[in-house]
Enzyme design. Structure first.
Site, PDB file in Angstrom:
ATOM      1  N   ILE A  42       0.860  -1.189   0.000  1.00 47.68           N
ATOM      2  CA  ILE A  42       0.000   0.000   0.000  1.00 47.68           C
ATOM      3  C   ILE A  42       0.898   1.242   0.000  1.00 47.68           C
ATOM      4  CG2 ILE A  42      -1.724   1.298   1.325  1.00 47.68           C
ATOM      5  CD1 ILE A  42      -2.837  -1.320   0.243  1.00 47.68           C
ATOM      6  N   HIS A 123     -13.127   3.920  13.069  1.00 50.23           N
ATOM      7  CA  HIS A 123     -14.019   5.041  13.375  1.00 50.23           C
ATOM      8  C   HIS A 123     -13.493   6.300  12.702  1.00 50.23           C
ATOM      9  CE1 HIS A 123     -11.961   7.482  16.578  1.00 50.23           C
ATOM     10  NE2 HIS A 123     -11.421   6.340  16.966  1.00 50.23           N
ATOM     11  N   ASP A 135      -5.920   9.636  15.741  1.00 48.67           N
ATOM     12  CA  ASP A 135      -7.142   9.026  16.310  1.00 48.67           C
ATOM     13  C   ASP A 135      -8.379   9.680  15.697  1.00 48.67           C
ATOM     14  OD1 ASP A 135      -9.039   7.761  17.857  1.00 48.67           O
ATOM     15  OD2 ASP A 135      -8.570   8.857  19.688  1.00 48.67           O
ATOM     16  N   GLU A 169     -17.685   7.029  17.656  1.00 44.01           N
ATOM     17  CA  GLU A 169     -16.925   6.086  18.500  1.00 44.01           C
ATOM     18  C   GLU A 169     -16.495   6.756  19.785  1.00 44.01           C
ATOM     19  OE1 GLU A 169     -13.190   4.188  20.114  1.00 44.01           O
ATOM     20  OE2 GLU A 169     -13.505   6.220  19.401  1.00 44.01           O
ATOM     21  N   GLU A 170     -16.079   8.008  19.656  1.00 44.51           N
ATOM     22  CA  GLU A 170     -15.517   8.707  20.822  1.00 44.51           C
ATOM     23  C   GLU A 170     -16.560   8.951  21.903  1.00 44.51           C
ATOM     24  OE1 GLU A 170     -12.489   8.896  21.214  1.00 44.51           O
ATOM     25  OE2 GLU A 170     -11.453   9.098  19.280  1.00 44.51           O
ATOM     26  N   HIS A 285      -6.167  12.598  21.892  1.00 37.82           N
ATOM     27  CA  HIS A 285      -7.368  13.376  22.256  1.00 37.82           C
ATOM     28  C   HIS A 285      -7.063  14.864  22.503  1.00 37.82           C
ATOM     29  CE1 HIS A 285     -10.184   9.749  23.324  1.00 37.82           C
ATOM     30  NE2 HIS A 285      -9.760   9.758  22.079  1.00 37.82           N
ATOM     31  N   ASP A 300       2.643   3.104   7.423  1.00 35.10           N
ATOM     32  CA  ASP A 300       2.949   2.272   6.264  1.00 35.10           C
ATOM     33  C   ASP A 300       2.856   0.784   6.614  1.00 35.10           C
ATOM     34  OD1 ASP A 300       3.741   1.545   3.733  1.00 35.10           O
ATOM     35  OD2 ASP A 300       5.876   1.958   4.069  1.00 35.10           O
ATOM     36  N   ASP A 304       0.085  -1.923   5.184  1.00 35.33           N
ATOM     37  CA  ASP A 304       0.501  -3.134   4.470  1.00 35.33           C
ATOM     38  C   ASP A 304       0.025  -4.394   5.194  1.00 35.33           C
ATOM     39  OD1 ASP A 304       1.713  -1.589   2.537  1.00 35.33           O
ATOM     40  OD2 ASP A 304       3.733  -1.764   3.396  1.00 35.33           O
TER      41      ASP A 304
HETATM   42  N1  TRP Z   1     -10.292   5.459  20.289  1.00 35.38           N
HETATM   43  C1  TRP Z   1      -9.790   4.778  21.434  1.00 35.38           C
HETATM   44  C2  TRP Z   1     -10.150   5.591  22.658  1.00 35.38           C
HETATM   45  O1  TRP Z   1     -10.270   6.797  22.548  1.00 35.38           O
HETATM   46  C3  TRP Z   1      -8.296   4.654  21.389  1.00 35.38           C
HETATM   47  C4  TRP Z   1      -7.857   3.495  22.128  1.00 35.38           C
HETATM   48  C5  TRP Z   1      -7.459   3.450  23.398  1.00 35.38           C
HETATM   49  C6  TRP Z   1      -7.763   2.205  21.616  1.00 35.38           C
HETATM   50  N2  TRP Z   1      -7.110   2.183  23.724  1.00 35.38           N
HETATM   51  C7  TRP Z   1      -7.293   1.419  22.646  1.00 35.38           C
HETATM   52  C8  TRP Z   1      -8.049   1.643  20.379  1.00 35.38           C
HETATM   53  C9  TRP Z   1      -7.092   0.063  22.451  1.00 35.38           C
HETATM   54  C10 TRP Z   1      -7.841   0.298  20.199  1.00 35.38           C
HETATM   55  C11 TRP Z   1      -7.368  -0.479  21.229  1.00 35.38           C
HETATM   56  O2  TRP Z   1     -10.343   5.047  23.726  1.00 35.38           O
HETATM   57 ZN    ZN Z   2     -10.033   6.221  18.431  1.00 32.73          ZN
END
Ligand code: TRP
Ligand code: ZN
Ligand code: CA
Length: 437
Positions: A42, A123, A135, A169-170, A285, A300, A304
């Site tokens: 990729i 997400h 993120d 997701e957040e 965050h 990368d 891949d």
């Molecule tokens: N988006 C997740 C969060 O804000 C980031 C995260 C934290 C995460 N720990 C993780 C993603 C473990 C995958 C696996 O909490």
């Molecule tokens: Zn996240």
């Protein structure tokens, strides 16, 4: 549904792995060689170009791409347009959360066996405090570019490929949970596995692989082993990303992660480089999660690794586990040009519905099989046509296995094979028939 590579179901792979590991053999030995064409490399520049777009979108929309904000919808429209142009069938799924409309984007690559759907997701929302480039612009862009690579290759996988970009997701895995809850149990059972990418370009990167499902985990580990990069099991928060929504309904999950707020140890810095005593992502965050917050090498390698997993896991046909056979071997004569006759197989002690690929084995001795109309009758009386009559088909006997999608039928009860001879002269009998669950 079990996910498998050729000749090996997941359950078998798990057992084989456990056995070999116990015997001290390398885990590698338990994997059968996949017959897939090699996955493409990729281009990380393409993945980064998507990140630049997410950054521009955030900058033009108040600095973020959060649920309920204009930057979220603009991100979704960007991804959707790329997929539409590449030949995907895309669907926007709307939900409502916290007084705002949220959106998931689902993209199906046409073809493959939808009863064995391999799903990959990320997400697409950020927190409201920043652009969310690591993120989770990183996972969103890697999944997008892998999907575009499938299109460039015009891949014709045995399994069906579906991709998802999740909203909110957040705010608690809201979009992915909404998607999973919108699926019927049959639709869920058709998802053989779900791969999640959330934060795959952390600036002080570690290489973490989810350890939920043995085959998915091993497939990712194989890629990293092949490029000489050690991995660790992801422990920074199981259940903290969208894979949890799938895992909660029994779908096998896997995924990749390069670390969030946790501190890199000196042992980890030794094997991966980077800075010990510092977070994997100091901008987690925060407003500094911009395009400057990306480790290109990590981005990368993870892109891949995803391509490797997609190519490997989507090829090969599943060898169904040997099912339970229910058979009736009593002969039933079929009157010439007469009423239908039936032979019954009683199924009991099973739970839930019959399989989506119920095998119906038929052994009918007859001197002119074109005379015969054959149906499978489910316990509730629904019928499934197995064979029509056909005046020109003068061969004798019907010895065949038919596959019926019986997933809307209760498994338990009296199943019948119904056979009618609809033309004169030739006769025969049901020798035996069986159902394989
Ligand atoms: N988006 C997740 C969060 O804000 C980031 C995260 C934290 C995460 N720990 C993780 C993603 C473990 C995958 C696996 O909490
Ligand atoms: Zn996240
Ligand atoms: Ca006849």
């Amino acid at each position: 549904m079990k996910l498998s590579v050729p000749g090996r179901t997941l359950a078998t792979a798990t057992l084989a792995l456990a056995g070999l590991l116990a015997a001290g053999a390398p885990a590698q030995a338990a994997q059968s060689a996949p017959s897939a064409a090699a996955a493409p490399d990729i281009p990380v520049a393409n993945v980064k170009a998507h990140l630049d777009q997410f950054q521009s979108i955030a900058s033009a929309n108040g600095g973020n791409r959060a649920h309920g904000r204009s930057g979220y919808r603009a991100s979704l429209d960007y991804v959707k347009a790329k997929l539409d142009a590449a030949g995907y069938t895309t669907t926007i799924q709307q939900f409502s959360y916290g007084g705002s409309t949220g959106y998931n984007l689902i993209a199906d690559w046409p073809g493959g066996d939808t009863a064995q759907t391999l799903m990959t997701g990320a997400h697409l929302d950020s927190v409201s405090s920043g652009a969310g480039i690591n993120d989770n612009g990183s996972g969103s862009a890697a999944v997008l570019e892998a999907a575009l690579a499938v299109s460039r290759a015009q891949l014709q996988p045995d399994k069906h490929l579906r991709f998802g970009w999740w909203g909110a997701e957040e705010l608690g895995l809201v979009g992915s949970r909404y998607y999973v809850s919108s699926l019927s149990s049959t639709e869920r059972s058709r998802i053989a596995g779900y791969l999640n990418l959330d934060m795959v370009g952390s600036p002080n990167a570690g290489y973490f692989v989810y350890d939920d499902d043995t085959l998915l985990e091993q497939t990712f580990k194989d890629y990293f082993a092949g490029i000489g990069v050690p991995t660790e099991i992801e422990t920074e928060g199981d259940g903290r990303s969208d894979h949890a929504s799938f895992k909660n309904v029994g779908i096998p999950v896997g995924g990749l992660f390069t670390g969030a707020g946790r501190t890199k140890t000196s042992a980890q810095a030794q094997k991966w480089g980077g800075t010990a005593g510092q977070s994997f992502d100091r901008c987690y965050h925060s407003s500094c999660d911009t395009t400057a917050n990306i480790n290109d090498t990590a981005l990368d390698r993870n892109s891949d690794a995803l391509a490797h997993a997609l190519w490997t896991l989507s090829s090969g046909t599943t060898v169904p586990p040997d099912g339970d056979v229910y058979e009736n071997t009593a002969d039933v004569s079929i009157p010439d040009y007469g009423p239908a006759v039936t032979s019954t197989v009683n199924v009991s002690g099973r739970s839930g519905n019959a399989p989506s690929a119920l095998k119906v084995g038929v052994d009918i001795k007859h001197t002119y099989r074109g005379d015969l109309v054959i149906d499978l009758v489910a316990p509730d009386g629904s019928t499934y046509r197995l064979k029509n009559s056909s005046g020109g088909d003068s061969a004798d006997n019907v010895i065949a296995t038919y596959t019926v999608d019986a997933s809307s039928e209760a498994a338990n009860g009296a199943w019948k094979l119904r056979v009618q001879d609809v033309a004169r002269w030739d006769t025969g009998y049901i020798d035996s028939w069986k159902l394989t669950f």
